[in-house]
Scaffold this active site. Structure first.
Site, PDB file in Angstrom:
ATOM      1  N   CYS A  54       0.838  -1.207   0.000  1.00  0.00           N
ATOM      2  CA  CYS A  54       0.000   0.000   0.000  1.00  0.00           C
ATOM      3  C   CYS A  54       0.866   1.248   0.000  1.00  0.00           C
ATOM      4  O   CYS A  54       1.723   1.418   0.866  1.00  0.00           O
ATOM      5  CB  CYS A  54      -0.917  -0.005   1.224  1.00  0.00           C
ATOM      6  N   TYR A  86      -7.331   5.373  -8.980  1.00  0.00           N
ATOM      7  CA  TYR A  86      -7.063   4.433  -7.888  1.00  0.00           C
ATOM      8  C   TYR A  86      -7.985   3.223  -7.971  1.00  0.00           C
ATOM      9  O   TYR A  86      -7.560   2.078  -7.816  1.00  0.00           O
ATOM     10  CB  TYR A  86      -7.240   5.153  -6.558  1.00  0.00           C
ATOM     11  N   CYS A 201      -1.842   1.381   7.570  1.00  0.00           N
ATOM     12  CA  CYS A 201      -0.539   1.030   7.017  1.00  0.00           C
ATOM     13  C   CYS A 201      -0.331  -0.464   7.249  1.00  0.00           C
ATOM     14  O   CYS A 201      -0.223  -0.908   8.396  1.00  0.00           O
ATOM     15  CB  CYS A 201       0.594   1.824   7.661  1.00  0.00           C
ATOM     16  N   CYS A 210      19.371  -5.533   5.404  1.00  0.00           N
ATOM     17  CA  CYS A 210      19.851  -5.543   4.024  1.00  0.00           C
ATOM     18  C   CYS A 210      21.320  -5.111   4.020  1.00  0.00           C
ATOM     19  O   CYS A 210      21.631  -3.978   4.394  1.00  0.00           O
ATOM     20  CB  CYS A 210      19.014  -4.597   3.165  1.00  0.00           C
TER      21      CYS A 210
END
Length: 219
Positions: A54, A86, A201, A210
């Site tokens: 999202c 959207y 969220c 990473c």
């Protein structure tokens, strides 16, 4: 239940919605820092387009970085329909991904560091989904401006894939493709979580670091 949903799949170009010839209206300035959303950006600013779930939460990951970000914007990329809405993107019939345009100063924030934030902010092994958000518009993707960006993206992706594999995760599904067109999303989506701090969220990373920088040389 998720088990009974149709498996998401990309539409063929001939199946995509027709779209429209003109861009959708959007915000003129960034809600958080006031910079012009569409530029022109200062000399030396580089842009890259990233998709990882999202786009409300994805965009926030970058404007919250302490330095090096000039502007962020949400939009659509990687599909077939010109100037999609959207609702059209969410239908799965445009082929687009929900993405974030990141305009950054590589002298302050190298591309490798931008990609570190990208990879650590989601699970890039999930295919056409991110957590409970399911659909082709939630795929992991890096949309590059040139071959130099693509080479860096491949190097960082491969390094992270090795780190994830060591922790028992499956293959990384992040696509790395040249950017065709970035379509700015509607105004209300821009910096949505700054305007609506309690908004949704669904992002969640893997907790695996990473390994950019030392030891990320191409093999």
């Amino acid at each position: 239940m998720l088990l009974f949903r149709k498996r998401p799949e990309m539409p063929a170009p001939s199946e995509a919605l027709p779209g429209r010839p003109h861009p959708l209206p959007t915000a003129e300035r960034h809600f958080v820092n006031g910079h012009p959303l569409k530029g022109p950006y200062p000399e030396g600013i580089e842009t890259i387009v990233l998709g990882f779930g999202c786009f409300w939460g994805a965009e926030r990951k970058f404007w919250q970085l302490p330095q090096g970000i000039h502007v962020t914007a949400v939009g659509y990329a990687g599909g077939f329909t010109p100037n999609p809405t959207y609702e059209e993107v969410c239908s799965g019939l445009t082929g687009h991904n929900e993405v974030v345009l990141v305009a950054f100063d590589p002298a302050v924030l190298p591309l490798e560091s931008v990609l570190k934030t990208f990879f650590e902010s989601h699970d890039p092994t999930q295919g056409y989904r991110q957590g409970n958000d399911v659909g082709t518009q939630y795929r992991s993707g890096i949309y590059t401006r040139d071959e130099a960006q693509a080479a860096t993206a491949r190097t960082v992706r491969d390094a992270y894939a090795r780190a994830l594999d060591a922790r028992g995760y499956g293959p990384v599904t992040t696509e790395i493709v040249p950017l065709d067109t970035f379509y700015f999303a509607e105004e209300y989506h821009q910096q949505y979580l700054a305007k609506n701090p309690g908004g949704y969220c669904g992002l969640g990373g893997t907790g695996v670091s990473c390994p950019v920088g030392v030891g990320v040389a191409a093999e």
